[in-house]
Design a protein around this motif. Structure first.
Motif, mmCIF file in Angstrom:
data_model
loop_
_atom_site.group_PDB
_atom_site.id
_atom_site.type_symbol
_atom_site.label_atom_id
_atom_site.label_comp_id
_atom_site.label_asym_id
_atom_site.label_seq_id
_atom_site.Cartn_x
_atom_site.Cartn_y
_atom_site.Cartn_z
ATOM 1 N N GLU A 1 9.830 -12.189 -1.917
ATOM 2 C CA GLU A 1 9.384 -11.641 -0.633
ATOM 3 C C GLU A 1 9.654 -10.145 -0.530
ATOM 4 N N GLU A 2 10.593 -9.631 -1.320
ATOM 5 C CA GLU A 2 10.885 -8.208 -1.323
ATOM 6 C C GLU A 2 9.984 -7.439 -2.282
ATOM 7 N N LEU A 3 9.152 -8.144 -3.025
ATOM 8 C CA LEU A 3 8.355 -7.518 -4.081
ATOM 9 C C LEU A 3 6.861 -7.577 -3.782
ATOM 10 N N ALA A 4 6.516 -7.892 -2.540
ATOM 11 C CA ALA A 4 5.111 -8.143 -2.209
ATOM 12 C C ALA A 4 4.211 -6.972 -2.553
ATOM 13 N N THR A 5 4.667 -5.743 -2.339
ATOM 14 C CA THR A 5 3.802 -4.589 -2.576
ATOM 15 C C THR A 5 3.564 -4.322 -4.054
ATOM 16 N N ALA A 6 4.328 -4.962 -4.924
ATOM 17 C CA ALA A 6 4.139 -4.771 -6.367
ATOM 18 C C ALA A 6 3.246 -5.837 -6.981
ATOM 19 N N MET A 7 2.814 -6.800 -6.182
ATOM 20 C CA MET A 7 2.030 -7.920 -6.693
ATOM 21 C C MET A 7 0.675 -7.978 -6.003
ATOM 22 N N PRO A 8 -0.362 -8.422 -6.709
ATOM 23 C CA PRO A 8 -1.614 -8.734 -6.019
ATOM 24 C C PRO A 8 -1.392 -9.949 -5.123
ATOM 25 N N GLY A 9 -2.293 -10.204 -4.200
ATOM 26 C CA GLY A 9 -2.091 -11.281 -3.236
ATOM 27 C C GLY A 9 -2.319 -12.661 -3.792
ATOM 28 N N VAL A 10 -1.445 -13.105 -4.697
ATOM 29 C CA VAL A 10 -1.632 -14.373 -5.397
ATOM 30 C C VAL A 10 -0.789 -15.498 -4.798
ATOM 31 N N TRP A 11 -0.319 -15.349 -3.584
ATOM 32 C CA TRP A 11 0.681 -16.262 -3.035
ATOM 33 C C TRP A 11 0.126 -17.675 -2.832
ATOM 34 N N THR A 12 -1.077 -17.796 -2.284
ATOM 35 C CA THR A 12 -1.697 -19.113 -2.103
ATOM 36 C C THR A 12 -3.180 -19.006 -2.411
ATOM 37 N N SER A 13 -3.824 -20.159 -2.567
ATOM 38 C CA SER A 13 -5.273 -20.162 -2.786
ATOM 39 C C SER A 13 -5.983 -19.525 -1.597
ATOM 40 N N GLY A 14 -5.491 -19.818 -0.387
ATOM 41 C CA GLY A 14 -6.106 -19.257 0.806
ATOM 42 C C GLY A 14 -5.958 -17.751 0.883
ATOM 43 N N THR A 15 -4.803 -17.230 0.464
ATOM 44 C CA THR A 15 -4.605 -15.776 0.445
ATOM 45 C C THR A 15 -5.638 -15.107 -0.442
ATOM 46 N N VAL A 16 -5.814 -15.653 -1.637
ATOM 47 C CA VAL A 16 -6.775 -15.087 -2.581
ATOM 48 C C VAL A 16 -8.191 -15.183 -2.024
ATOM 49 N N ALA A 17 -8.539 -16.340 -1.474
ATOM 50 C CA ALA A 17 -9.887 -16.519 -0.933
ATOM 51 C C ALA A 17 -10.163 -15.532 0.194
ATOM 52 N N GLY A 18 -9.168 -15.257 1.012
ATOM 53 C CA GLY A 18 -9.353 -14.298 2.093
ATOM 54 C C GLY A 18 -9.629 -12.895 1.588
ATOM 55 N N ILE A 19 -8.886 -12.475 0.549
ATOM 56 C CA ILE A 19 -9.106 -11.143 -0.028
ATOM 57 C C ILE A 19 -10.486 -11.067 -0.667
ATOM 58 N N VAL A 20 -10.843 -12.111 -1.416
ATOM 59 C CA VAL A 20 -12.158 -12.144 -2.068
ATOM 60 C C VAL A 20 -13.268 -12.078 -1.023
ATOM 61 N N SER A 21 -13.110 -12.819 0.067
ATOM 62 C CA SER A 21 -14.130 -12.832 1.115
ATOM 63 C C SER A 21 -14.295 -11.463 1.743
ATOM 64 N N GLU A 22 -13.179 -10.755 1.958
ATOM 65 C CA GLU A 22 -13.263 -9.403 2.525
ATOM 66 C C GLU A 22 -13.999 -8.461 1.576
ATOM 67 N N LEU A 23 -13.724 -8.576 0.293
ATOM 68 C CA LEU A 23 -14.427 -7.743 -0.688
ATOM 69 C C LEU A 23 -15.913 -8.095 -0.721
ATOM 70 N N ALA A 24 -16.223 -9.371 -0.566
ATOM 71 C CA ALA A 24 -17.615 -9.803 -0.620
ATOM 72 C C ALA A 24 -18.406 -9.296 0.574
ATOM 73 N N ARG A 25 -17.755 -9.172 1.715
ATOM 74 C CA ARG A 25 -18.455 -8.713 2.915
ATOM 75 C C ARG A 25 -19.000 -7.302 2.731
ATOM 76 N N ALA A 26 -18.319 -6.519 1.902
ATOM 77 C CA ALA A 26 -18.793 -5.156 1.662
ATOM 78 C C ALA A 26 -20.014 -5.145 0.750
ATOM 79 N N VAL A 27 -20.273 -6.283 0.093
ATOM 80 C CA VAL A 27 -21.390 -6.355 -0.855
ATOM 81 C C VAL A 27 -22.490 -7.281 -0.365
ATOM 82 N N ALA A 28 -22.094 -8.423 0.166
ATOM 83 C CA ALA A 28 -23.117 -9.430 0.473
ATOM 84 C C ALA A 28 -22.962 -9.974 1.889
ATOM 85 N N ARG A 29 -22.201 -11.060 2.079
ATOM 86 C CA ARG A 29 -22.213 -11.770 3.348
ATOM 87 C C ARG A 29 -20.892 -12.504 3.545
ATOM 88 N N ASP A 30 -20.789 -13.221 4.650
ATOM 89 C CA ASP A 30 -19.598 -13.986 4.955
ATOM 90 C C ASP A 30 -19.569 -15.234 4.076
#
Length: 505
Positions: free
Chosen positions: A331-360
Motif C-alpha cells: 500500500e506504500e508502493l502504489a505510485t511505483a506500480m501500474p494499477g494491477v490491484w484487481t481485475s476491476g481496477t485494470v478494466a477501469g483504467i483500460v475503459s478510460e483509455l478507450a474513451r479517448a479513442v472509441a466509446r464506453d
C-alpha cells in the motif's frame, strides 16, 4: 523565493545603464534580484545581490543588439561545469556558450551563496527580460538533474567536503547518488554467499489480500501495456518477453522479471520513500531489502534504481507466494506500480483509455482482462474495447499481449515438481488435513499429462484404500480425489482434458 534588493537605487541605476546600452531604445524597468530565503547574514545577501548584478551586466553586454530575453543556465561543481546562454529575439532563439568572464562571475556567486542556510547549489538559472528585472533560481537538487547537468558522484563529494556540507542534508535522490556505495546492488556472487545465520533476518510472506498472485499480476500488467499502446500513449507500462516495466509520472517505477520454474522478481522505487529518506539522513538504518532472499534474486533481475541506491522495495515469487525482506507493504508502493490491484481496477483504467479513442466499453474491458488472466486473450477483444479505427494501434497492443504470453492458444510451461508439492502442502495446512496418517511433509509428486499427481505414499508393506490424491495442473489449478472413488489413471485423463479445454488446446 524572496525579493532582495540590497541597495535598491544603485542596483536600479547600474542595471538600467547596462540594459539601455544592450537594448537601446527599449527603456527599462528594473525589478529586484530574486534570492532564496532565509539568509543567515544580510551581508551575504547584499554581496550576492551585487554579484548577480555584475553577472547580469556581463550577459547583457555579450547579447545581440536585438535580443529581448536572456536565459542563462550554469551547472557547476568545483571540478566540473556545463553552461549555456539562450538569446531570444522577436524572430528566433539561439544558444551560445557563456564567456570566461561570465563563468568566473557565476563561480564567485556560487561561493557566496553557499554561505546561505541551504548550502551550495549545483544549478543556477538567470532570466533577464525586456521589461526589466532579474529572476534567479538556485537549484539544490529538489528535482533530479537532467543528464547533461549530472556530474560524477565524486564531483559532488568534493564539493560537500570543500563547503563542509553533509550529504545527509541533500535531497534523497542526490544523497543516494553521492553516497549509496553500491549497498543496494547484489551480484550473483554476493547473492550466492550464505547469510550469517546468527542475527540474519528471514523473508516475510505477503498476504494475498495485499498483492494478487503472479499469474494475475503478469496478465493485468500486460493488458494495461496493451491499452496504453492502443491509445497511442508514449507513457505507461510495457512488456517484453519475461520482463515487464513501469515508470510513473511521479518519478517512481518498477520492473517484474519472470523466471523458469514459476519464479519472479518484482522490484522498484517510490520517489522520496520515507524509509530511504530516513536512512540517508542518518535517522534510521538502511532497510535490508534482500533479507532472506534466495541466490537467484540478483542484479540482472533488479530494477535499475538499485544501481543509484534508490530501490525502495524488492519482492520475489517462489513456491506459489510472494515474499519480501524489509520492504514496505504494498500500500506504500502504489505510485511505483501500474494499477494491477484487481481485475476491476485494470478494466477501469483500460475503459478510460478507450474513451479517448472509441466509446464506453467497460464490459468489453473487463472481458479482455479476464481472458488475459486465463491466458486466452484475442485481438478481437482489443477491437471490442478500442474499435477498429486507425486511431487505435491494435497491432502494437496485441504484440504486447503476445510477448506476455496471455493470448489464446498459448501453452503454459511445465509446473515445477516442488511448486506443485508446495501448493498441496499449503492447502493441507490451511484445511487442517495434515495428520500422522497423511503427513504434508511426506508428499511426493508424479508427472501426469498436463500436470502432477501429488500424494503421501503408503509405508512399505502396507495397503490402504481411499488415500487422498491431489492433481495440480501446469496452470496451478488443483483438483482433489481419492483412490476409492476414482481410478487414478482414468481421472488423470479427464484432468488433462479439462486443462486443454481451459486453454483452447
Amino acid at each position: 523565493m524572496a525579493a532582495v534588493t540590497g541597495d535598491g537605487a544603485s542596483f536600479s541605476d547600474a542595471f538600467s545603464g547596462a540594459f539601455d546600452e544592450a537594448f537601446p531604445g527599449h527603456g527599462t524597468h528594473s525589478g529586484p534580484v530574486l534570492i532564496p530565503e532565509p539568509a543567515a547574514d544580510p551581508a551575504v545577501i547584499d554581496l550576492a545581490d551585487r554579484q548577480t548584478l555584475r553577472l547580469a551586466e556581463c550577459l547583457i553586454a555579450e547579447a545581440p543588439s536585438d535580443c529581448r530575453r536572456i536565459t542563462a543556465v550554469f551547472a557547476l561543481t568545483l571540478r566540473s561545469e556545463a553552461s549555456r546562454v539562450r538569446h531570444s529575439t522577436d524572430r528566433a532563439s539561439t544558444n551560445a556558450a557563456p564567456s570566461p568572464g561570465a563563468l568566473r562571475l557565476a563561480r564567485e556567486l556560487r561561493r557566496t551563496t553557499a554561505r546561505l542556510p541551504r548550502g551550495p547549489w549545483w544549478r543556477m538559472t538567470l532570466d533577464l527580460r525586456i521589461d526589466g528585472g532579474i529572476e534567479v533560481d538556485f537549484d539544490h537538487g529538489d528535482e533530479p538533474f537532467p543528464d547533461e547537468h549530472l556530474f560524477a558522484p565524486e564531483d559532488y563529494r568534493a564539493d560537500l567536503e570543500a563547503f563542509d556540507w553533509p550529504a545527509e542534508k541533500l535531497p534523497t535522490w542526490l544523497s543516494a547518488f553521492v553516497s549509496h556505495g553500491g549497498r543496494q546492488m547484489r551480484s550473483p556472487r554476493k547473492a550466492a554467499v550464505p547469510a550469517d545465520t546468527r542475527g540474519a533476518r528471514s523473508a516475510q510472506g505477503v498476504p494475498e489480500n495485499e498483492l494478487s498472485g503472479l499469474t494475475e499480476i503478469w496478465a493485468r500488467w500486460a493488458v494495461l501495456s496493451a491499452a496504453f499502446v492502443a491509445a497511442g500513449s508514449e507513457r505507461g507500462p510495457r512488456m517484453q518477453p519475461s520482463h515487464a516495466r513501469f515508470q510513473s509520472s511521479t518519478g517512481g517505477g518498477s520492473t517484474l522479471w519472470m523466471l523458469a520454474g514459476g519464479r519472479a522478481v518484482l522490484s522498484g522505487g517510490v520517489r522520496d520513500a520515507p524509509g530511504l529518506a530516513d536512512a540517508y539522513r542518518g535517522d534510521a538504518p538502511h532497510p535490508e531489502l534482500f533479507a532472506g532472499a534466495p541466490a537467484w534474486v540478483a542484479d540482472p533481475l533488479l530494477d535499475e534504481r538499485g544501481k543509484v541506491g534508490l530501490m525502495s522495495f524488492c519482492y520475489w515469487w517462489e513456491s506459489g507466494r510472494w515474499l519480501r525482506g524489509e520492504s514496505p507493504k504494498m500500500e506504500e508502493l502504489a505510485t511505483a506500480m501500474p494499477g494491477v490491484w484487481t481485475s476491476g481496477t485494470v478494466a477501469g483504467i483500460v475503459s478510460e483509455l478507450a474513451r479517448a479513442v472509441a466509446r464506453d466499453t467497460e464490459t468489453a474491458a473487463l472481458r479482455l482482462v479476464t481472458a488475459a488472466e486465463g491466458g486466452f486473450a484475442e485481438r478481437g477483444m482489443l477491437a471490442e474495447v478500442f474499435g477498429n479505427s486507425e486511431g487505435a494501434d491494435l497491432d502494437g497492443a496485441y504484440h504486447q499481449l503476445l510477448m506476455a504470453g496471455v493470448v489464446h492458444g498459448t501453452d503454459l510451461p511445465q509446473l515445477p515438481r516442488h511448486q506443485a508439492i508446495a501448493l498441496v502442502r499449503r492447502y493441507m495446512h490451511a484445511h487442517d488435513l495434515d495428520s500422522p496418517d497423511y503427513r504434508a511433509a511426506d508428499l511426493v509428486a508424479q508427472r501426469v499429462d498436463c500436470g502432477w499427481q501429488v500424494y503421501a505414499p503408503v509405508p512399505a508393506g502396507e495397503i490402504r484404500i481411499g488415500r487422498g490424491l491431489f492433481f495440480v495442473a501446469d496452470d496451478e489449478v488443483m483438483e482433489i480425489t481419492d483412490t476409492q472413488s476414482s481410478y487414478p489413471h482414468l481421472y488423470a485423463e479427464e484432468f488433462a482434458r479439462r486443462y486443454r479445454e481451459r486453454w483452447g488446446l
